[in-house]
Design a protein around this motif. Sequence first.
Motif, mmCIF file in Angstrom:
data_model
loop_
_atom_site.group_PDB
_atom_site.id
_atom_site.type_symbol
_atom_site.label_atom_id
_atom_site.label_comp_id
_atom_site.label_asym_id
_atom_site.label_seq_id
_atom_site.Cartn_x
_atom_site.Cartn_y
_atom_site.Cartn_z
ATOM 1 N N PRO A 36 0.817 -1.213 0.000
ATOM 2 C CA PRO A 36 0.000 0.000 0.000
ATOM 3 C C PRO A 36 0.857 1.272 0.000
ATOM 4 C CG PRO A 36 -0.716 -1.505 1.719
ATOM 5 C CD PRO A 36 0.580 -2.025 1.179
ATOM 6 N N VAL A 37 0.291 2.336 -0.473
ATOM 7 C CA VAL A 37 0.962 3.635 -0.489
ATOM 8 C C VAL A 37 1.044 4.172 0.939
ATOM 9 C CG1 VAL A 37 0.776 6.011 -1.350
ATOM 10 C CG2 VAL A 37 0.157 4.107 -2.824
ATOM 11 N N LYS A 38 2.233 4.579 1.372
ATOM 12 C CA LYS A 38 2.446 5.033 2.753
ATOM 13 C C LYS A 38 1.512 6.190 3.125
ATOM 14 C CE LYS A 38 6.050 6.614 5.959
ATOM 15 N NZ LYS A 38 5.106 7.313 6.773
ATOM 16 N N THR A 39 1.317 7.111 2.228
ATOM 17 C CA THR A 39 0.446 8.259 2.516
ATOM 18 C C THR A 39 -0.964 7.800 2.863
ATOM 19 O OG1 THR A 39 1.726 9.619 0.999
ATOM 20 C CG2 THR A 39 -0.445 10.432 1.600
ATOM 21 N N VAL A 40 -1.464 6.831 2.122
ATOM 22 C CA VAL A 40 -2.812 6.308 2.398
ATOM 23 C C VAL A 40 -2.852 5.658 3.776
ATOM 24 C CG1 VAL A 40 -4.562 4.638 1.663
ATOM 25 C CG2 VAL A 40 -3.349 6.014 -0.043
ATOM 26 N N ILE A 41 -1.864 4.842 4.077
ATOM 27 C CA ILE A 41 -1.811 4.173 5.380
ATOM 28 C C ILE A 41 -1.736 5.199 6.507
ATOM 29 C CG2 ILE A 41 -0.472 2.594 6.819
ATOM 30 C CD1 ILE A 41 -2.047 1.310 4.454
ATOM 31 N N ASP A 42 -0.920 6.236 6.328
ATOM 32 C CA ASP A 42 -0.778 7.272 7.355
ATOM 33 C C ASP A 42 -2.078 8.029 7.603
ATOM 34 O OD1 ASP A 42 1.866 6.548 7.582
ATOM 35 O OD2 ASP A 42 2.645 8.283 6.475
ATOM 36 N N LEU A 43 -2.918 8.138 6.596
ATOM 37 C CA LEU A 43 -4.179 8.878 6.736
ATOM 38 C C LEU A 43 -5.295 8.054 7.386
ATOM 39 C CD1 LEU A 43 -4.248 10.749 3.329
ATOM 40 C CD2 LEU A 43 -3.899 11.763 5.571
ATOM 41 N N LEU A 44 -5.133 6.752 7.459
ATOM 42 C CA LEU A 44 -6.197 5.896 7.992
ATOM 43 C C LEU A 44 -6.613 6.258 9.420
ATOM 44 C CD1 LEU A 44 -5.280 2.385 6.585
ATOM 45 C CD2 LEU A 44 -7.160 3.875 5.900
ATOM 46 N N GLU A 45 -5.669 6.717 10.227
ATOM 47 C CA GLU A 45 -6.003 7.051 11.618
ATOM 48 C C GLU A 45 -7.078 8.136 11.710
ATOM 49 O OE1 GLU A 45 -2.968 10.086 13.518
ATOM 50 O OE2 GLU A 45 -1.874 8.500 12.457
ATOM 51 N N TYR A 46 -7.204 8.966 10.682
ATOM 52 C CA TYR A 46 -8.215 10.029 10.694
ATOM 53 C C TYR A 46 -9.632 9.487 10.515
ATOM 54 C CZ TYR A 46 -4.309 13.238 10.447
ATOM 55 O OH TYR A 46 -3.152 13.926 10.729
ATOM 56 N N PHE A 47 -9.741 8.212 10.197
ATOM 57 C CA PHE A 47 -11.049 7.603 9.960
ATOM 58 C C PHE A 47 -11.418 6.577 11.029
ATOM 59 C CE2 PHE A 47 -9.359 9.129 5.961
ATOM 60 C CZ PHE A 47 -10.431 9.831 5.444
ATOM 61 N N ASN A 48 -10.756 6.630 12.178
ATOM 62 C CA ASN A 48 -11.002 5.661 13.248
ATOM 63 C C ASN A 48 -12.449 5.644 13.723
ATOM 64 O OD1 ASN A 48 -8.416 4.616 13.331
ATOM 65 N ND2 ASN A 48 -7.724 6.041 14.882
ATOM 66 N N ASP A 49 -13.152 6.754 13.645
ATOM 67 C CA ASP A 49 -14.525 6.811 14.138
ATOM 68 C C ASP A 49 -15.557 6.310 13.130
ATOM 69 O OD1 ASP A 49 -13.621 7.835 16.539
ATOM 70 O OD2 ASP A 49 -13.885 9.919 15.919
ATOM 71 N N TYR A 50 -15.135 5.961 11.946
ATOM 72 C CA TYR A 50 -16.064 5.433 10.943
ATOM 73 C C TYR A 50 -16.367 3.975 11.260
ATOM 74 C CZ TYR A 50 -15.477 9.484 7.883
ATOM 75 O OH TYR A 50 -15.495 10.739 7.328
ATOM 76 N N PRO A 51 -17.641 3.570 11.225
ATOM 77 C CA PRO A 51 -17.971 2.181 11.545
ATOM 78 C C PRO A 51 -17.499 1.206 10.457
ATOM 79 C CG PRO A 51 -19.930 3.369 10.842
ATOM 80 C CD PRO A 51 -18.824 4.373 10.961
ATOM 81 N N TYR A 52 -17.344 1.695 9.241
ATOM 82 C CA TYR A 52 -16.929 0.838 8.137
ATOM 83 C C TYR A 52 -16.107 1.704 7.159
ATOM 84 C CZ TYR A 52 -17.083 -2.120 4.004
ATOM 85 O OH TYR A 52 -16.728 -2.871 2.927
ATOM 86 N N LEU A 53 -14.995 1.168 6.723
ATOM 87 C CA LEU A 53 -14.137 1.909 5.802
ATOM 88 C C LEU A 53 -13.504 0.918 4.834
ATOM 89 C CD1 LEU A 53 -12.817 4.681 5.096
ATOM 90 C CD2 LEU A 53 -10.958 4.033 6.639
ATOM 91 N N LYS A 54 -13.602 1.209 3.563
ATOM 92 C CA LYS A 54 -12.977 0.375 2.535
ATOM 93 C C LYS A 54 -12.012 1.262 1.766
ATOM 94 C CE LYS A 54 -15.376 -2.596 0.031
ATOM 95 N NZ LYS A 54 -16.263 -3.119 -1.043
ATOM 96 N N VAL A 55 -10.743 0.862 1.745
ATOM 97 C CA VAL A 55 -9.709 1.629 1.056
ATOM 98 C C VAL A 55 -9.000 0.688 0.098
ATOM 99 C CG1 VAL A 55 -7.609 3.004 1.331
ATOM 100 C CG2 VAL A 55 -9.400 3.109 3.061
ATOM 101 N N LEU A 56 -8.911 1.052 -1.156
ATOM 102 C CA LEU A 56 -8.281 0.197 -2.161
ATOM 103 C C LEU A 56 -6.835 -0.117 -1.817
ATOM 104 C CD1 LEU A 56 -8.264 -1.285 -4.856
ATOM 105 C CD2 LEU A 56 -7.695 0.882 -5.940
ATOM 106 N N ASP A 57 -6.073 0.855 -1.333
ATOM 107 C CA ASP A 57 -4.660 0.668 -1.074
ATOM 108 C C ASP A 57 -4.357 -0.092 0.204
ATOM 109 O OD1 ASP A 57 -4.352 2.842 -3.166
ATOM 110 O OD2 ASP A 57 -2.295 2.365 -2.682
#
Length: 56
Positions: A34-55
Amino acid sequence: MDRVDYIRAAEKKYHDACYKNNILFESGSWLHKPVKTVIDLLEYFNDYPYLKVLDY
């Protein structure tokens, strides 16, 4: 076709060819991890009950 439409069409053509001719997550490929930038941004979505990210 205006300049933006031309750029979008060219980018789509590139990505279509890229994903048609390469295997996602193939070892040794730039698509291997996965792209590091995408992984680093995941923490901003911790409150989402469901999240699907291609990377991810």
